[in-house]
Design an enzyme around this catalytic site. Structure first.
Site, PDB file in Angstrom:
ATOM      1  N   PRO A 226       0.663  -1.187  -0.067  1.00  0.00           N
ATOM      2  CA  PRO A 226      -0.063   0.027  -0.011  1.00  0.00           C
ATOM      3  C   PRO A 226       0.925   1.163  -0.004  1.00  0.00           C
ATOM      4  CG  PRO A 226       0.016  -1.092   2.243  1.00  0.00           C
ATOM      5  CD  PRO A 226       0.593  -2.067   1.205  1.00  0.00           C
TER       6      PRO A 226
ATOM      7  N   ASN B 228       8.268  -5.336  -0.627  1.00  0.00           N
ATOM      8  CA  ASN B 228       7.878  -4.160   0.224  1.00  0.00           C
ATOM      9  C   ASN B 228       6.448  -4.229   0.502  1.00  0.00           C
ATOM     10  OD1 ASN B 228       7.757  -1.967   1.539  1.00  0.00           O
ATOM     11  ND2 ASN B 228       8.904  -0.540   0.026  1.00  0.00           N
TER      12      ASN B 228
ATOM     13  N   ALA C 106       2.906  -0.785   4.781  1.00  0.00           N
ATOM     14  CA  ALA C 106       2.508  -0.706   6.129  1.00  0.00           C
ATOM     15  C   ALA C 106       1.808  -2.134   6.753  1.00  0.00           C
ATOM     16  CB  ALA C 106       1.401   0.189   6.520  1.00  0.00           C
TER      17      ALA C 106
HETATM   18  C1  DQA Z   1       8.031   1.104   3.967  1.00  0.00           C
HETATM   19  C2  DQA Z   1       8.185   1.569   5.442  1.00  0.00           C
HETATM   20  C3  DQA Z   1       6.695   1.265   6.154  1.00  0.00           C
HETATM   21  O1  DQA Z   1       6.898   1.418   7.229  1.00  0.00           O
HETATM   22  C4  DQA Z   1       5.732   2.224   5.643  1.00  0.00           C
HETATM   23  O2  DQA Z   1       4.303   1.880   5.957  1.00  0.00           O
HETATM   24  C5  DQA Z   1       5.742   2.185   3.858  1.00  0.00           C
HETATM   25  C6  DQA Z   1       7.088   2.141   3.279  1.00  0.00           C
HETATM   26  C7  DQA Z   1       9.502   1.524   3.377  1.00  0.00           C
HETATM   27  O3  DQA Z   1       9.603   1.258   2.062  1.00  0.00           O
HETATM   28  O4  DQA Z   1      10.324   2.226   3.895  1.00  0.00           O
HETATM   29  O5  DQA Z   1       4.677   2.277   3.391  1.00  0.00           O
HETATM   30  O6  DQA Z   1       7.786  -0.037   3.790  1.00  0.00           O
END
Ligand code: DQA
Length: 147
Positions: free
Chosen positions: A10, A79, A82
């Site tokens: 997301p 990735n 959240a």
């Molecule tokens: C993230 C870090 C997560 O905590 C955050 O919710 C994201 C991006 C990052 O790529 O640094 O959406 O995964």
């Protein structure tokens, strides 16, 4: 030729405009190009996707798991955004398929808010990479070729 899945969760569709001080100014299309170049270099087929929906991400992990069972998957760079910090379901999907998965974050989640310090995905992942900016994506693909 083996396949690498690069999955994005997301809000990663907002890269480029989303908190550039944290995530940089490159867009998701730029990240896809970095991954495509890395896959070309390492002789891999790339599946690059993004979804804001947990169930869709689970379905894609299952899809990667089928390729894994057929011996056609090198691994998954994920990735999960959240959902990393909330999703038991993504943990279970990863464990259930037996895929080699690298958890990736653009930012150094450990240098940020406490709620980003816990990952449900990490215990099911082969490795965790964070804090390298979008350069972490091609590095994670290279890592899959070396482990
Ligand atoms: C993230 C870090 C997560 O905590 C955050 O919710 C994201 C991006 C990052 O790529 O640094 O959406 O995964």
């Amino acid at each position: 030729m083996k396949t690498v899945y690069v999955l994005n969760g997301p809000n990663l569709n907002l890269l480029g405009t989303r908190e550039p001080a944290v995530y940089g100014s490159q867009t998701l299309a730029d990240v896809e190009k970095l991954c495509a170049d890395a896959c070309e270099k390492w002789g891999l087929k790339l599946e690059f996707r993004q979804s804001n929906h947990e169930g869709t991400l689970i379905d894609w992990i299952h899809e990667a798991g089928k390729l894994h069972a057929q011996g056609e998957l090198l691994g998954v760079v994920f990735n999960a955004g959240a959902y990393t910090h909330t999703s038991v379901a993504l943990h279970d999907a990863t464990k259930g398929t037996g895929i080699t998965l690298i958890e990736l974050h653009i930012s150094n989640v450990h240098a940020r808010e406490a709620f980003r310090h816990h990952s449900y995905l990490a215990p099911a992942a082969r490795a965790v990479m964070c804090g390298l900016g979008v350069a972490g994506y091609p590095l994670a693909i290279e890592a899959l070729t070396r482990i």
